[in-house]
Design an enzyme around this catalytic site. Structure first.
Site, PDB file in Angstrom:
ATOM      1  N   GLU A 233       3.494   9.825   5.729  1.00  8.12           N
ATOM      2  CA  GLU A 233       2.245   9.057   5.592  1.00  8.12           C
ATOM      3  C   GLU A 233       1.317   9.523   6.708  1.00  8.12           C
ATOM      4  OE1 GLU A 233       1.533   6.844   3.254  1.00  8.12           O
ATOM      5  OE2 GLU A 233       3.497   6.795   2.289  1.00  8.12           O
ATOM      6  N   CYS A 265      -6.029   4.799   9.696  1.00  7.28           N
ATOM      7  CA  CYS A 265      -5.900   6.066   8.964  1.00  7.28           C
ATOM      8  C   CYS A 265      -6.825   6.139   7.755  1.00  7.28           C
ATOM      9  CB  CYS A 265      -4.454   6.266   8.530  1.00  7.28           C
ATOM     10  SG  CYS A 265      -3.830   4.877   7.566  1.00  7.28           S
TER      11      CYS A 265
END
Ligand code: NAD
Length: 477
Positions: A233, A265
């Protein structure tokens, strides 16, 4: 290296558990112990998984204040943000898993080709074993506990390695998790690169990593040694194309960008502005002031930068264009005001590297095609955002942009929908989780076929392959 000490090692399963002494337990010992428990299948029953999910929820309810304090210490997170973006987020994942676990665990029957009938074929989700979860510092609790929910739901054991850059949260996790969860199958190993390196030297059944692309390559190389599957991820530069200038547009961008001081993110990394950029910047400034007042660095809802190193990196980025909103910094408190920039150098780190902080460059483009080309020429981001009410533009954007997720008009909100997969593509990662996707990611979707030998219905397909048999086989398959 601060890892579990051996007196914290759980009660052994069977006779061959590692000896208890006063020395720190080695990672290999912890892993062996967990594997032994998994082999004893204690994580498999649905009842056990549900109990552990409940215990995790209990920890979040009873020890909420410990987590809120730790997140304030690590990142200056406000209590409200700590609750909804970390604690409540994980609670929602737990709740969703509890409500759907029976259905997820149910084997799915599938059709069998005529040639094999009568037979039963089904897909049964099976635990994979022991999962290593390595997390980042920006949502230091959510990003190890949400994968843990998936690991528990899938019937696995797990070792968590929280980020050393969020030491307060890491400490709370290491202290509390063994008090609530079954320590025979879940453990926390604290530490930095040394701990990670030692963890990665071992064989895991899945490595679930959240972090940057550079470290992801280290993880992938280590995993390759043992042919261990990974979920990566990662991050990237999430573009936000602005077509409309409705009042909500600037507010939604500013909200997603400046939450957690831009250290998210999926935060909009930069804007590609199609229309009146002066008006857009004006509205962004108003939105920022509306959220955090005239002195955002002193506002209790506005967080700080995680470390001096990141503070210095972000401060330097402001030199690659014109600061038109914000720009103030305070080394003493590691705070950087919400900042908007224009006329930015496209070849500078501001526009070639993930910003991961409260600086928002606005790049003017001549039209929608130029915006699409701009995105296509860069690595695939974790999410791409379009602010437009035009259905034609929305359809083209969805069709042409490669990204972990496409979101129209509400940046970042996709990740709170538990029935949507969350993950990247290309440079932004591989594999997705949340809800059922996490359960399946950490399960082996095992095929099972069962047929009787009492009547041999397969006579027609055994060799030798006569002309007649070939015709039958061709027809059946
Ligand atoms: P990072 O890659 O520096 O560190 C992540 C983890 O890896 C930490 O636990 C760290 O201790 C460990 N690590 C660091 N160096 C290592 C090494 N050489 N060998 C083994 N392990 C090592 O990431 P970070 O700075 O903590 O987080 C920021 C990055 O994470 C950003 O790129 C961001 O976009 C990304 N991120 C992605 C998501 C997502 O869900 N996709 C969420 C949050 C953050």
């Amino acid at each position: 290296m601060g890892i579990f000490t051996s007196h914290q090692l759980p009660e052994p399963v069977g006779d061959t558990a590692p000896p208890m002494d006063e020395h720190p337990a080695r990672i290999a010992d912890i892993l062996a112990h967990l594997r032994q428990s998994v082999n004893a299948r204690i994580t498999h029953p649905r009842r056990f998984r549900m109990q552990q999910l409940k215990a995790l929820e209990k920890m979040l309810i009873e020890r909420e204040a410990d987590f809120v304090q730790a997140l304030a210490d690590d990142l200056g997170k406000s209590a409200t943000e700590a609750r909804f973006s970390e604690i409540d987020f994980v609670r929602a994942e737990i709740d969703y898993a509890q409500r759907h676990l029976a259905e997820w665990m149910d084997p799915v029957s599938v059709k069998v080709p005529v040639a094999l009938q009568p037979a039963l074929a089904r897909i049964e989700p099976r635990p994979v074993g022991v999962v290593l979860i390595i997390g980042p510092w920006n949502y230091p609790m959510q990003l190890v506990l949400a994968p843990l929910v998936a690991a528990i739901a899938a019937g696995n054991a797990a070792v968590l390695k929280p980020s050393e850059l969020a030491p307060a949260t890491s400490g709370v996790l290491a202290r509390l998790l063994p008090q609530y969860l079954d320590a025979r199958v879940y453990a926390v190993c604290e530490g930095g690169v040394d701990t990670s390196t030692e963890l990665l030297a071992n064989r895991w059944d899945h490595i679930f990593f959240t972090g940057g692309a550079k470290v992801a390559k280290v993880i992938a190389r280590a995993a390759a040694e043992h042919l261990t599957p990974t979920t990566l991820e990662l991050g990237g530069k999430c573009p936000t194309v602005v077509d409309n200038h409705l009042p909500a547009t600037a507010k939604r961008i500013a909200y997603a960008k400046f939450m957690n001081s831009g250290q998210t993110c999926v935060a909009p990394d930069y804007i590609l502005s199609l229309g009146d950029t002066d008006a857009l910047v004006d509205r962004l400034e108003k939105a920022i002031t509306g959220f955090y007042g005239r002195e955002p660095m002193a506002h209790p809802d506005y967080g700080r930068i995680v470390s001096q190193q990141h503070f210095d990196r972000l401060s330097a980025l402001m030199g690659h264009g014109d600061v038109v909103v914000g720009g103030e910094t305070d080394t003493a408190t590691l705070r950087i005001a919400p900042t908007v920039m224009r006329n930015v150098d496209l070849d500078s780190p501001l526009m070639t590297e993930e910003i991961f902080g409260p600086i928002l460059p606005v790049v003017e483009v001549k039209g929608f095609d130029e915006a699409l080309d701009f995105i296509a020429q860069r690595p695939a981001p974790l999410a791409a955002y379009l602010m437009s009410e035009n259905p034609r533009l929305q359809a083209i954007f969805s069709d042409r942009v490669q990204a972990g997720a496409i979101v129209h008009n509400a940046p970042m909100t996709h990740l709170i929908v538990p029935s949507l997969p969350f993950g990247g593509v290309g440079d932004s990662g591989m594999g997705a989780y949340h809800g059922r996707f996490g359960f399946e990611r950490l399960s082996q979707m095992r095929p099972e076929l069962s047929k009787t030998t009492v009547i041999d219905t397969m006579n027609a397909i055994y060799p030798p392959y006569s002309w007649a048999k070939r015709k039958i086989i061709n027809k059946l398959m």
